[in-house]
Enzyme design. Structure first.
Site, PDB file in Angstrom:
ATOM      1  CG  ASP A 111       5.441  -2.814 -13.835  1.00  0.00           C
ATOM      2  OD1 ASP A 111       4.669  -3.103 -14.784  1.00  0.00           O
ATOM      3  OD2 ASP A 111       5.095  -2.890 -12.652  1.00  0.00           O
ATOM      4  N   PRO A 138       0.808  -1.210   0.000  1.00  0.00           N
ATOM      5  CG  PRO A 138       0.032  -1.000   2.166  1.00  0.00           C
ATOM      6  CD  PRO A 138       0.758  -1.938   1.267  1.00  0.00           C
TER       7      PRO A 138
END
Ligand SMILES: *[C@@H]1O[C@H](CO)[C@@H](O)[C@H](O)[C@H]1NC(C)=O
Ligand SMILES: *[C@@H]1O[C@H](CO)[C@@H](O)[C@H](O)[C@H]1NC(C)=O
Ligand SMILES: *[C@@H]1O[C@H](CO)[C@@H](O)[C@H](O)[C@H]1NC(C)=O
Ligand SMILES: *[C@@H]1O[C@H](CO)[C@@H](O)[C@H](O)[C@H]1NC(C)=O
Ligand SMILES: *[C@@H]1O[C@H](CO)[C@@H](O)[C@H](O)[C@H]1NC(C)=O
Ligand SMILES: *[C@@H]1O[C@H](CO)[C@@H](O)[C@H](O)[C@H]1NC(C)=O
Ligand SMILES: *[C@@H]1O[C@H](CO)[C@@H](O)[C@H](O)[C@H]1NC(C)=O
Ligand SMILES: *[C@@H]1O[C@H](CO)[C@@H](O)[C@H](O)[C@H]1NC(C)=O
Ligand SMILES: *[C@@H]1O[C@H](CO)[C@@H](O)[C@H](O)[C@H]1NC(C)=O
Length: 811
Positions: free
Chosen positions: A621, A509
């Site tokens: 990515d 998170p």
């Protein structure tokens, strides 16, 4: 913000006359200062005295604030504990010469506390330019002796020239007490005062608990302060038969500075007014690290930031309870491994420690160090000694009795203290022992630094005001990565409150936080179970720290605490590109010029990674959720955890660990683990198509053709209808030639063969020039076999960032 607006509003509301009210310089016995009618101004107009209501409160208080500072900053309040509710207040000197605050012109709700007042024939009240409200005899203009002065009764603020400490003759203790809350100036329980131990020292209290010490004065500074901290403030300490106090001055006297006790966040803060920003800048705050909190390591424990554990027993001491110590409960402190035998004891010399709590201390100004040592040896309960004044090679004597409490290793600290150890431990070889101690502490420091790895010092570049008293001086200038303390992050993110959560990245998170200084941050909390081990973590940390480009997100620091690994980034108020792009309403906020600017920004950022930075970095990515947007919607590439560094001309790698996100991965990377700058170019091509079409590569499904986004783009291109790809939401903000060029470039980027794809430098050129472009060849398709049944998903996955693969064996 709302609060601020309300405050401004209520000030206007309750001060209808403040614009037109007359500003008097003095108040004499025949005059009064009435709420809403008049204000008193200091001669140069720096300060102003009048009535005000703090925050959302409706009560009225008599106070002093800066006259020309738009942010109302109250530095003193008279009737802190007795507000005027709903009726009119007035300040006057009554017929017996007392300064009184009246409610409704009759009830005395506050009065100045001085017996001298009554002796004056013609008292005058005057507000001085240093913020001191003084009652003096009219004839007595320049003596500096006042019947009464507000500086003797501080509120939450210490101004330059204001004494913190004692008038020993009258017993007056000038101490600073925080406001209970921004709406209530009555005294909170957060107090700063000079404590009259034999060796006096300033102490901050939270209720009846000692909260923080600055350390006693050593002739140059309070020993708990790093020598180079707070260079803009000049502290002085005075201790004699009449008085014991400290004051500070601004080194540049034209700057406005103040120190306050802030109850809301339990910090003492130093603020300096910035003329340029028209706002207060936080110059320093205290405490800064866990070692500052009082007695963190218990008795005879030394708090060493960066060591593991953070608390170290002094030499020849051992933890009182090893079990607790192992659980990071240091409250029990340390005890002597062997008791002192009281005869023939020796001393271990420590360098750069914050001097211990002086509750049980004794001083003598005339002894030298040898006499001091003898004095200490003569009393069995004496545990340490040092010079009282370090100037000029040192003089005077200070000794401590019993346990040594609240010691800290001060970065750059320069003072010696001698701590008693029993003779048997010395082995009769004092010198050898000293060297051993020095070597051992140096070793501990080195080990600590290694443990923390590459990130060490708390220091945010580009924010020079943050060089507070609590920020260590950085010696290793090449390690520009600040280490933030875990508790700092905890409080900044409200203990990782769910309300602060910004989202969930591939590795854990992300939380929004706000440092004490007000700086907003984004904290990536790497999940313990995530694929990202220490290896990737360090990789990411080192990489990002070295990279500086306006299209790359800036890493501000990191934090490692046991299993916890945190990355602290600058906070991006506009979230990420996918937040806008794939939302029907929000995507309308992104018109074409904005999208084009984003495209160019990403291209430049990627080019920097590939080519212009000192290292060659492959992102691996790249996708919209990894493109963050700042306040002005400038794109910043984030998440380098997956990037891989290459030295020299090596541009390709083969990895047995494929990391990335399907839908954005080049075919050779997804299937064979082959990655290169060209696999990033492929991802960039996909990103480009997504920005143009407003559609997700992965979730795309065309009703008539089971083609993904690339397939559809390729089909439309071949059929000569590329403009049908454009996001309908773009309306007519498009420059068609630009869009067309972008589609063309994107198709060049997603070609099957890596060698056919352009480099990022050509991409940047192509995007901004009019030159003719080569025809694209068939794009590469990425099968999603094994992951999802069927060729492509039939429905959009709601709000998913795409599946992130962290571990996949290459075939
Ligand atoms: C004003 O209100 C406060 C809190 O309601 C109360 O404690 C105080 O006594 C009141 N002051 C006066 C002068 O009535
Ligand atoms: C003036 O105020 C002081 C303090 O409240 C008080 O002791 C004194 O009696 C007052 N004098 C008169 C004449 O009211
Ligand atoms: C308050 O009292 C003074 C003198 O006692 C008087 O001059 C003044 O007019 C009064 N003000 C009000 C608002 O009653
Ligand atoms: C007023 O002064 C006396 C002695 O000078 C002191 O005892 C008393 O606490 C003071 N009161 C306040 C409210 O400061
Ligand atoms: C600091 O203050 C002392 C006395 O208050 C003064 O002698 C000294 O020059 C000042 N130092 C600086 C750097 O302003
Ligand atoms: C002191 O501060 C003022 C205002 O910021 C600035 O103009 C001046 O140059 C400073 N003086 C010194 C000696 O730094
Ligand atoms: C207390 O600190 C917070 C955060 O820095 C700040 O916003 C607030 O204004 C401070 N309070 C006071 C009274 O200065
Ligand atoms: C002043 O700075 C604070 C943060 O310290 C900020 O919240 C506030 O909006 C600023 N005010 C102005 C007028 O810029
Ligand atoms: C040693 O010092 C302590 C603390 O000051 C004192 O109470 C005690 O009397 C002293 N003992 C001797 C022998 O001087």
């Amino acid at each position: 913000m709302e609060l601020l607006c309300f405050m401004v509003f209520s000030i206007c509301l309750l001060f209808p006359l403040s614009q037109t009210s007359s500003a008097a310089d003095t108040i004499t016995a025949s005059q009064s200062l009435s709420d809403g009618k008049s204000l008193v101004s200091s001669p140069s107009g720096i300060f102003e005295l009048g009535f005000f209501s703090p925050g959302i409160s409706k009560s009225r208080y008599l106070g002093i604030w800066y006259k020309n500072i738009p942010v109302q900053t109250v530095i003193w309040v008279a009737n802190r504990q007795s507000p005027i509710n709903g009726s009119t207040g007035s300040l006057m000197i009554n017929t017996t010469g007392h300064l009184v605050l009246l409610e409704n012109n009759q009830t005395v709700i506050w009065s100045a506390n001085s017996s001298k007042q009554a002796n004056s024939q013609s008292p005058v009240l005057q507000l001085l330019d240093n913020g001191n409200l003084v009652l003096r005899d009219e004839g007595d203009t320049n003596s500096g002796i006042y019947l009464w002065q507000s500086f003797d009764y501080p509120s939450d603020t210490l101004l330059p020239g204001m004494k913190l400490g004692w008038d020993l003759k009258t017993g007056l203790n000038r101490r600073v007490t925080a406001w209970k809350s921004p709406d209530d100036p009555s005294p909170g329980d957060f107090i700063w005062e000079m404590v009259l131990h034999n060796y006096p020292e300033p102490v901050m209290w939270k209720g009846s608990n000692e909260f923080l010490r600055s350390g006693p004065w050593n002739g140059v500074l309070f020993s708990g302060r790093p020598p180079k901290a707070l260079p803009a403030l000049n502290f002085t300490f005075v201790s004699n038969e009449d008085e014991v106090y400290m004051i500070f001055q601004m080194v540049n006297e034209s700057l406005l500075g103040r120190m306050i006790m802030n109850q809301t966040i339990s910090f003492r803060q130093q603020w300096i007014w910035s003329q340029a920003e028209q706002n207060w800048t936080l110059y320093g705050s205290f405490p800064r690290d866990p070692c500052d909190s009082y007695g963190h390591c218990g008795g005879n424990g030394n708090c060493v930031l960066g060591s593991s554990p953070i608390c170290q027993c002094l030499e020849r001491f051992v933890p009182a309870s090893l079990e607790k110590w192992k659980l990071n409960d240091f409250s029990g402190g340390c005890v002597r491994g062997k008791p002192l035998n009281c005869k023939n004891d020796g001393f271990a010399k420590y360098h750069g420690l914050k001097l211990p709590d002086t509750t049980h201390s004794w001083i003598n100004k005339n002894m030298n160090l040898d006499e001091c040592r003898a004095k200490c040896l003569s009393n069995c309960s004496c545990s340490a000694y040092t010079n009282l004044d370090v100037r000029g090679g040192g003089s005077g004597c200070a000794i401590w009795f019993g346990d040594l409490v609240d010691i800290k290793q001060i970065p750059g600290g320069d003072e010696d203290i001698y701590i008693r150890i029993s003779a048997s431990e010395l082995g009769g070889k004092d010198e050898k022992w000293k060297i051993g101690v020095i070597a051992a502490s140096a070793f501990a420091v080195i080990v600590g630094m290694l443990f923390v790895g590459y990130c060490y010092i708390l220091r945010f570049r580009g924010k020079k005001y943050l060089k507070g008293e609590d920020i260590e001086e950085q010696k290793e200038d090449d390690l520009e990565l600040p280490l933030l303390d875990f508790t700092t992050i905890e409080s900044a993110t409200n203990y990782f409150s769910i309300n602060n959560k910004l989202g969930e990245g591939g590795f854990g998170p992300v939380y929004k936080g706000r440092l004490v200084e007000g700086q907003e941050i984004a904290v990536k909390r790497l999940s313990r179970s995530s694929g990202q081990g220490i290896k990737e973590f360090k990789n990411e940390v080192i990489l990002i720290a070295k990279l500086q480009h306006r299209n790359l997100v800036k890493l501000l620091g990191c934090c490692i605490q046991g299993e916890e690994k945190l990355l602290i980034y600058e906070y991006m108020p506009n979230k990420s590109l996918d937040y806008f792009l794939f939302d029907e309403t929000r995507s309308k906020l992104l018109d074409w010029p904005q999208r084009f600017q984003i495209i160019c920004g990403i291209a430049r950022g990627l080019l920097y990674l590939h080519q212009d930075s000192r290292l060659r970095i492959i992102h691996r990515d790249l996708k919209p959720s990894n493109v963050l947007l700042d306040r002005d919607m400038n794109p910043k590439i984030s998440d380098f955890g997956l990037a891989k560094t290459f030295g020299g001309d090596q541009t390709e790698g083969n990895t047995n660990r494929v990391v990335g996100t399907y839908g954005y991965m080049a075919p050779e990377y997804a299937t064979e683990g082959q990655f290169s700058v060209k696999s990033d170019v492929f991802s960039f091509g996909i990103l480009l198509l997504e920005i143009i079409s407003g559609k997700k590569s992965k979730g795309f499904y065309h009703l008539n053709h089971r083609l993904n986004l690339i397939g559809n783009a390729w089909r439309l291109w071949k059929e000569g209808r590329p403009l049908e790809l454009i996001d309908k939401g773009l309306g007519n903000s498009c420059t068609l030639s630009e869009v067309l060029r972008c589609i063309h470039v994107s198709l060049l980027c997603v070609q099957q063969q890596p060698e056919d794809r352009p480099t990022m430098s050509s991409v940047v050129q192509m995007l901004c020039s009019e030159s003719t472009l080569p025809q694209p060849k068939e794009p590469g398709f990425v099968p999603e076999k094994g992951l999802l049944d069927g060729e492509f998903p039939l429905i959009n996955e709601p709000s998913s960032n795409g599946l992130t693969i962290t571990q996949l064996e290459a075939r």
